[in-house]
Scaffold this motif. Sequence first.
Motif, PDB file in Angstrom:
ATOM      1  N   ALA A  64      36.084  69.046 113.576  1.00 26.41           N
ATOM      2  CA  ALA A  64      35.367  68.533 114.748  1.00 26.41           C
ATOM      3  C   ALA A  64      34.424  67.399 114.363  1.00 26.41           C
ATOM      4  O   ALA A  64      34.322  66.388 115.074  1.00 26.41           O
ATOM      5  CB  ALA A  64      34.577  69.669 115.408  1.00 26.41           C
ATOM      6  N   PHE A  65      33.756  67.548 113.229  1.00 25.02           N
ATOM      7  CA  PHE A  65      32.807  66.531 112.789  1.00 25.02           C
ATOM      8  C   PHE A  65      33.517  65.227 112.435  1.00 25.02           C
ATOM      9  O   PHE A  65      33.097  64.145 112.850  1.00 25.02           O
ATOM     10  CB  PHE A  65      32.009  67.040 111.595  1.00 25.02           C
ATOM     11  CG  PHE A  65      31.048  66.037 111.030  1.00 25.02           C
ATOM     12  CD1 PHE A  65      29.936  65.639 111.750  1.00 25.02           C
ATOM     13  CD2 PHE A  65      31.248  65.476 109.772  1.00 25.02           C
ATOM     14  CE1 PHE A  65      29.044  64.706 111.240  1.00 25.02           C
ATOM     15  CE2 PHE A  65      30.372  64.553 109.259  1.00 25.02           C
ATOM     16  CZ  PHE A  65      29.265  64.159 109.992  1.00 25.02           C
ATOM     17  N   GLN A  82      23.988  57.866 116.654  1.00 30.52           N
ATOM     18  CA  GLN A  82      24.315  58.538 117.902  1.00 30.52           C
ATOM     19  C   GLN A  82      23.793  59.975 117.901  1.00 30.52           C
ATOM     20  O   GLN A  82      23.221  60.438 118.896  1.00 30.52           O
ATOM     21  CB  GLN A  82      25.833  58.543 118.115  1.00 30.52           C
ATOM     22  CG  GLN A  82      26.286  59.115 119.450  1.00 30.52           C
ATOM     23  CD  GLN A  82      25.753  58.328 120.634  1.00 30.52           C
ATOM     24  OE1 GLN A  82      25.665  57.097 120.575  1.00 30.52           O
ATOM     25  NE2 GLN A  82      25.370  59.031 121.690  1.00 30.52           N
ATOM     26  N   LEU A  83      23.967  60.667 116.780  1.00 29.33           N
ATOM     27  CA  LEU A  83      23.462  62.036 116.692  1.00 29.33           C
ATOM     28  C   LEU A  83      21.934  62.073 116.793  1.00 29.33           C
ATOM     29  O   LEU A  83      21.368  62.909 117.497  1.00 29.33           O
ATOM     30  CB  LEU A  83      23.916  62.680 115.391  1.00 29.33           C
ATOM     31  CG  LEU A  83      25.292  63.358 115.372  1.00 29.33           C
ATOM     32  CD1 LEU A  83      25.529  64.013 114.024  1.00 29.33           C
ATOM     33  CD2 LEU A  83      25.424  64.368 116.491  1.00 29.33           C
ATOM     34  N   LEU A  84      21.271  61.162 116.075  1.00 24.03           N
ATOM     35  CA  LEU A  84      19.806  61.128 116.122  1.00 24.03           C
ATOM     36  C   LEU A  84      19.308  60.818 117.526  1.00 24.03           C
ATOM     37  O   LEU A  84      18.310  61.384 117.986  1.00 24.03           O
ATOM     38  CB  LEU A  84      19.278  60.090 115.119  1.00 24.03           C
ATOM     39  CG  LEU A  84      19.384  60.471 113.639  1.00 24.03           C
ATOM     40  CD1 LEU A  84      19.020  59.291 112.761  1.00 24.03           C
ATOM     41  CD2 LEU A  84      18.500  61.671 113.322  1.00 24.03           C
ATOM     42  N   ASP A  92      22.985  66.952 124.833  1.00 21.55           N
ATOM     43  CA  ASP A  92      24.010  67.789 124.215  1.00 21.55           C
ATOM     44  C   ASP A  92      24.983  66.898 123.452  1.00 21.55           C
ATOM     45  O   ASP A  92      25.460  65.897 123.983  1.00 21.55           O
ATOM     46  CB  ASP A  92      24.754  68.593 125.288  1.00 21.55           C
ATOM     47  CG  ASP A  92      25.643  69.660 124.682  1.00 21.55           C
ATOM     48  OD1 ASP A  92      26.624  69.295 124.003  1.00 21.55           O
ATOM     49  OD2 ASP A  92      25.374  70.853 124.908  1.00 21.55           O
ATOM     50  N   SER A  93      25.288  67.253 122.213  1.00 19.04           N
ATOM     51  CA  SER A  93      26.190  66.453 121.383  1.00 19.04           C
ATOM     52  C   SER A  93      27.637  66.927 121.451  1.00 19.04           C
ATOM     53  O   SER A  93      28.456  66.562 120.610  1.00 19.04           O
ATOM     54  CB  SER A  93      25.720  66.467 119.918  1.00 19.04           C
ATOM     55  OG  SER A  93      24.436  65.890 119.807  1.00 19.04           O
ATOM     56  N   PHE A  98      26.844  71.944 117.117  1.00 22.65           N
ATOM     57  CA  PHE A  98      26.579  72.930 116.060  1.00 22.65           C
ATOM     58  C   PHE A  98      25.810  72.318 114.885  1.00 22.65           C
ATOM     59  O   PHE A  98      25.115  73.031 114.155  1.00 22.65           O
ATOM     60  CB  PHE A  98      27.887  73.545 115.563  1.00 22.65           C
ATOM     61  CG  PHE A  98      28.789  72.591 114.825  1.00 22.65           C
ATOM     62  CD1 PHE A  98      28.638  72.377 113.461  1.00 22.65           C
ATOM     63  CD2 PHE A  98      29.773  71.892 115.506  1.00 22.65           C
ATOM     64  CE1 PHE A  98      29.461  71.489 112.790  1.00 22.65           C
ATOM     65  CE2 PHE A  98      30.606  71.009 114.834  1.00 22.65           C
ATOM     66  CZ  PHE A  98      30.456  70.802 113.477  1.00 22.65           C
ATOM     67  N   ILE A  99      25.934  71.000 114.685  1.00 17.64           N
ATOM     68  CA  ILE A  99      25.209  70.355 113.583  1.00 17.64           C
ATOM     69  C   ILE A  99      23.708  70.544 113.771  1.00 17.64           C
ATOM     70  O   ILE A  99      22.976  70.881 112.833  1.00 17.64           O
ATOM     71  CB  ILE A  99      25.545  68.852 113.512  1.00 17.64           C
ATOM     72  CG1 ILE A  99      27.024  68.636 113.202  1.00 17.64           C
ATOM     73  CG2 ILE A  99      24.672  68.149 112.472  1.00 17.64           C
ATOM     74  CD1 ILE A  99      27.434  69.041 111.814  1.00 17.64           C
ATOM     75  N   ARG A 100      23.245  70.343 114.992  1.00 23.47           N
ATOM     76  CA  ARG A 100      21.814  70.500 115.269  1.00 23.47           C
ATOM     77  C   ARG A 100      21.394  71.963 115.182  1.00 23.47           C
ATOM     78  O   ARG A 100      20.344  72.286 114.631  1.00 23.47           O
ATOM     79  CB  ARG A 100      21.497  69.949 116.660  1.00 23.47           C
ATOM     80  CG  ARG A 100      20.020  69.925 116.990  1.00 23.47           C
ATOM     81  CD  ARG A 100      19.719  69.627 118.450  1.00 23.47           C
ATOM     82  NE  ARG A 100      20.637  68.679 119.065  1.00 23.47           N
ATOM     83  CZ  ARG A 100      20.500  68.227 120.305  1.00 23.47           C
ATOM     84  NH1 ARG A 100      19.478  68.630 121.051  1.00 23.47           N
ATOM     85  NH2 ARG A 100      21.368  67.396 120.821  1.00 23.47           N
TER      86      ARG A 100
END
Length: 210
Positions: A64-65, A82-84, A92-93, A98-100
């Motif tokens: 997924a990542f 983008q994640l930050l 919501d990412s 799940f990374i967060r």
Amino acid sequence: MTPDEIETAMLAAFNRCDVASCPLTDTQKQILLQVIEQIQGNSPSGASGIANPLDELTAEELEAFLQFVKDEEQRNRTWKVQLLNDWLLENDSGTVQFIRKRYGLQWLNRVESCHFDKYSYFEDALKLRVGDRIEVSNALWEWVQEDGPCQREWFPSMVIKVEEISDVYDGRSCGDDSSTNCVVRFFNGAEYEIQGIYEWNRYNWRWPQK
């Protein structure tokens, strides 16, 4: 500015947000401070050659990542930014939420470009851009052998051009036969074109090993 001056300025900005009735959460403050530390080189975010943080993901999480990274790169967006942004805005990412939840900012800061080399089989999730620094192997221009007199060496360089080439037959483009060429410049000023940078020369270049 010194690190102390930057931190003081950030704390002042946090206070202004409070005064303006737009307070940041503790998580948002921590993200901003750690990003500033990373930029200043005061945070242990490098690969350090000890462990690959991607290895800590489960097989499903890794798939997924990598798909997320690939999608962001194809949209010409930097996946980590983008994640930050999602974390700062509390968005919501999606498939990588799940990374967060499970790994957090410390894990994210440990991920460097070179960690993706191990997973190059995934159609090169991380694409090259002009200005990227990479290391190229002398196997591109000379015969190398593991136990011979001429062994593999790696030379630092900078990407100065990336071009996708489509084969044309009878006036029509053959999309399935396209490839990507890359021109790099070494620190001595010499330039070298790497043909099929993803297709057949993938193992002759790598991200800088920190």
